[in-house]
Write a protein that holds these residues in place. Structure first.
Motif, short mmCIF file in Angstrom:
data_model
loop_
_atom_site.label_atom_id
_atom_site.label_comp_id
_atom_site.label_asym_id
_atom_site.label_seq_id
_atom_site.Cartn_x
_atom_site.Cartn_y
_atom_site.Cartn_z
N ALA A 141 0.84 -1.21 0.00
CA ALA A 141 0.00 0.00 0.00
C ALA A 141 0.86 1.25 0.00
N GLY A 142 1.81 1.34 -0.93
CA GLY A 142 2.75 2.44 -0.94
C GLY A 142 2.12 3.81 -0.97
N ASN A 143 1.14 4.05 -1.87
CA ASN A 143 0.52 5.36 -1.98
C ASN A 143 -0.23 5.74 -0.71
N GLU A 186 1.64 9.37 5.97
CA GLU A 186 2.86 10.04 6.45
C GLU A 186 2.80 11.54 6.21
N ARG A 187 2.21 11.95 5.08
CA ARG A 187 2.09 13.38 4.81
C ARG A 187 1.14 14.04 5.81
N LYS A 188 0.06 13.34 6.14
CA LYS A 188 -0.90 13.88 7.10
C LYS A 188 -0.29 13.99 8.51
N LEU A 189 0.64 13.08 8.83
CA LEU A 189 1.25 13.08 10.15
C LEU A 189 2.49 13.97 10.24
N LEU A 190 2.90 14.56 9.13
CA LEU A 190 4.12 15.37 9.11
C LEU A 190 4.00 16.52 10.12
N GLY A 192 6.13 2.81 13.96
CA GLY A 192 7.29 2.36 13.21
C GLY A 192 6.98 2.15 11.74
N LEU A 193 5.80 1.63 11.45
CA LEU A 193 5.44 1.35 10.06
C LEU A 193 5.26 2.62 9.24
N VAL A 194 4.69 3.66 9.84
CA VAL A 194 4.48 4.90 9.09
C VAL A 194 5.58 5.92 9.36
N ARG A 195 6.63 5.49 10.04
CA ARG A 195 7.83 6.30 10.23
C ARG A 195 7.57 7.63 10.93
#
Length: 244
Positions: A127-129, A135-139, A163-166
């Motif tokens: 589910a790369g996209n 990740e962009r929302k959590l930035l 960890g998975l979403v860095r």
């Protein structure tokens, strides 16, 4: 706002490793989780008394063994509550609280890196996209997100998810330490009260959970305000684009 360190030269992007390596690492993570779930389903959790006997069997090394087991438990789906209560029962409220806070934070850190090292490539391939979108929302919101979720989401779930979403390591550890401290202190106080009943232990339990509630509510309200601010700026950007 904390950010992740720059990617090392020559480091691979997530999902860029050979498929067999990704499958092997993802399989290892699933196996670890399956073993923990198997133990949880097929075995009764030990009692405080059984843990006491186990720890005392190691003599002077007992506290160190207890802390090591606590860390490992905190990195798995096995509930840490019994360990936290046992810490207060065995070592008293103050020492039990310190052991609980340090062990749960270390275990959460271990779970974070297990998921990040073993599972991120597999998740990115599947589910790369969607992972990039999350990740962009959590930035810039990693700390607040973990702090809001810490009192209500199981420790291992939050560890592996972060960890998975860095989510940046510094944000994750800081929020885990701050958000988990009141709960660990209260569990240690329960254990200490069981061993040596006192009004002070009950007061600590009540105060600790009051702090948990206050921190969760304040964090949630701040999160809502930030989300509202972002939504207010979106129409302005759209309006500028339309005018042009």
């Amino acid at each position: 706002m904390s950010t992740e360190p720059a990617r090392e030269p020559g480091a691979r992007e997530p999902g860029a490793r050979p498929a067999w390596v990704t499958a092997l690492k993802g399989g290892a993570l699933l196996l670890l989780l399956a073993l923990a779930v198997w133990y949880l389903i097929g075995h009764e959790l030990p009692t405080v008394e059984q843990i006491r006997v186990f720890v005392e069997g190691f003599g002077a090394w007992g506290p160190l063994v207890f802390a090591a087991v606590f860390v490992l438990v905190a990195a798995t789906p096995i509930p840490v509550t019994i360990m936290a209560v046992s810490g207060g029962f065995l070592f008293g409220m103050a020492q039990g609280s310190v052991v609980g806070v340090v062990a749960t934070t270390a275990g959460a850190w271990l779970g974070y890196w297990l998921a990040r090292f073993l599972g991120r490539d597999a998740l990115y391939r599947l589910a790369g996209n969607r992972v990039e979108l999350v990740e962009r929302k959590l930035l810039g919101k990693g700390f607040l997100t973990v702090l809001v979720l810490r009192p209500v989401v199981p420790n291992w779930t939050l560890s592996y998810g972060a960890g998975l979403v860095r989510i940046p390591q510094r944000d994750y550890l800081g929020a885990t330490l701050l958000g988990g401290m009141p709960g660990q202190v209260s569990f240690a106080a329960v254990g200490a009260f069981t061993s040596r009943p006192s009004w002070s232990a009950l007061a600590v339990v009540a105060a600790s959970w009051a702090v948990v509630v206050v921190v969760a509510v304040l964090s949630w309200r701040r999160s809502r305000r930030e989300t509202g601010s972002e939504r207010e700026t979106e129409p302005e950007a759209d309006g500028v684009g339309t005018a042009e």
